[in-house]
Enzyme design. Structure first.
Site, PDB file in Angstrom:
ATOM      1  CE  LYS A 191      87.202  34.733  79.654  1.00 44.07           C
ATOM      2  NZ  LYS A 191      87.698  33.929  78.529  1.00 44.07           N
ATOM      3  CG  ASP A 225      89.391  31.079  78.184  1.00 43.56           C
ATOM      4  OD1 ASP A 225      90.189  31.732  78.891  1.00 43.56           O
ATOM      5  OD2 ASP A 225      88.749  31.596  77.254  1.00 43.56           O
TER       6      ASP A 225
END
Ligand code: NAI
Length: 360
Positions: A191, A225
């Site tokens: 991320k 994600d």
């Protein structure tokens, strides 16, 4: 060759699945002497210690352990003994293969993903500051001074350390593991768009290491994600994943869900010259002592252990027997039946009996 292996039965369903895994491993004919020691709740009851010295010395001496799950209290109480063991022995790479075996009901075919999770740092490092304590107040002042951010006074902190050193060793491990298993692609999951210094460092390290393997293995990057979505849409597209600790923990459970659930997901924690084999699942306390839990994840962790001990013939025999029982879908536990209330589901021991009966 005779092997000496540390055996930790664990908490909850641990003793049941571990004892059945031991029966299955022994039924292959491999020569193993088990050094049975305790950790976790059982050790606390017996020795008033969560991780007795004998347990640590046994693992240090034998360098290989087969371990059942250990309970960790939620939100309070002691820190995870699982995490402590990985840190003490520097077991920096957690490997969780998620392979779909025939006979298991799943949404996708051909799922065969190896999740490789960094095991020693990130939010699992155990560096935490509780609200309303002296160190927390100092940390609030530090943050205000260096970032000009004023946080609510009742903020608690978990620190996320990620180092170039630990990132490099797990990423290199992932490429070497992929090469050894003749895999084609390694995907770095991160991320780094948000956590520029921690995940950013992990990603930069991946880019550096992957360039050394560019003629041998495809390197790919994916934001975590987005990875979660892709895994539930097109899991067949993924091969080996390498992730920081927290994402690795979550994504490996997600992957387990793609191939039949936690009951069939094995794992191993590797360091330099040392390894602890354990299923992905926890101690599932609600099933403890009920002869209900699926022993497959524990048995397949045993298969991984046999391969590590270079006992591939015994590993193949055991994996083949597991494959046959899963394919028949007769003598399997409740979680592998289409309907979880299916009265034909068998217990932990009976599933192990069926596996043993197929060992040739
Ligand atoms: P869990 O993995 O123990 O159980 C979650 C659910 O998965 C269970 O309720 C059950 O429905 C299913 N499940 C798990 N293992 C199964 C098996 N062998 N057969 C059939 N169904 C199975 O996770 P949970 O409830 O989050 O954690 C329980 C305890 O285990 C906690 O104290 C946790 O800290 C600990 N834990 C320990 C781990 C380890 O020792 N490496 C790993 C994960 C959790």
């Amino acid at each position: 060759m005779k092997h000496r292996v540390t055996l930790i039965p664990g908490d909850g369903i641990g003793p049941e699945v571990v004892s059945q895994a031991v029966r299955c491993i022994e039924a292959t004919g491999v020569d193993i002497e088990w050094d049975v020691v305790t950790a976790g709740e059982e050790a606390l009851k017996k020795y008033n210690e969560l991780l007795p010295k004998e347990t640590i010395s046994s693992i240090r001496e034998n360098k290989v352990a087969l371990k059942g799950p250990l309970t960790t209290p939620i939100g309070e109480g002691f820190y995870s003994i699982n995490v402590t063991l990985r840190q003490i022995f520097n077991l920096y790479a957690c490997v969780r293969p998620t392979k779909l075996y025939p006979g298991i009901k799943a949404f996708f075919k051909d799922v065969d993903i190896i999740v490789i999770r960094e095991n020693t740092e990130d939010l699992y490092a155990g560096i935490e500051f509780k609200a309303d304590t002296i160190p927390q107040k100092e940390l609030l002042r530090f943050i205000s001074k260096y970032t000009q951010k004023e946080l609510p006074s009742d903020t608690s902190f978990s620190i996320k350390p990620i180092s170039g050193f630990a990132s490099e060793r797990v990423i290199r491990f992932a490429f070497e593991y992929a090469l050894k298993l003749k895999r084609k692609k390694v995907t770095c999951v991160h991320k780094a768009n948000i956590m520029k210094f921690t995940d950013g460092l992990f990603l930069d390290t991946f880019r550096k290491i992957s360039s050394e393997y560019k003629d041998k293995i495809i390197a790919e990057e994916m934001i975590v994600d987005n990875m979660a979505m892709h895994l539930v849409q097109r899991p067949q597209d993924y091969d080996v994943l390498v992730l920081p600790n927290l994402y690795g923990d979550i994504i490996s459970d997600l992957c387990a869900g793609l191939v039949g659930g936690l009951g069939v997901a094995p794992g191993a924690n590797f360091g330099d010259g040392m390894a602890i084999f354990e299923p992905v699942h926890g101690s599932a306390p609600k099933y403890a002592g009920k002869n209900k839990a699926n022993p497959t994840a524990m048995i397949l962790s045993g298969v991984m252990m046999l391969r590590y001990l270079k006992e591939d013939i015994y590993a193949d025999k055991l994996e083949e027997a597991v494959r046959t029982v899963l394919k028949e879908n007769r003598f399997v536990t409740y979680d592998l039946k289409l309907n979880r209330d299916d009265p034909t589901a068998v217990g932990t021991k009976e599933m192990a009996d069926a596996i043993i009966s197929h060992i040739k």
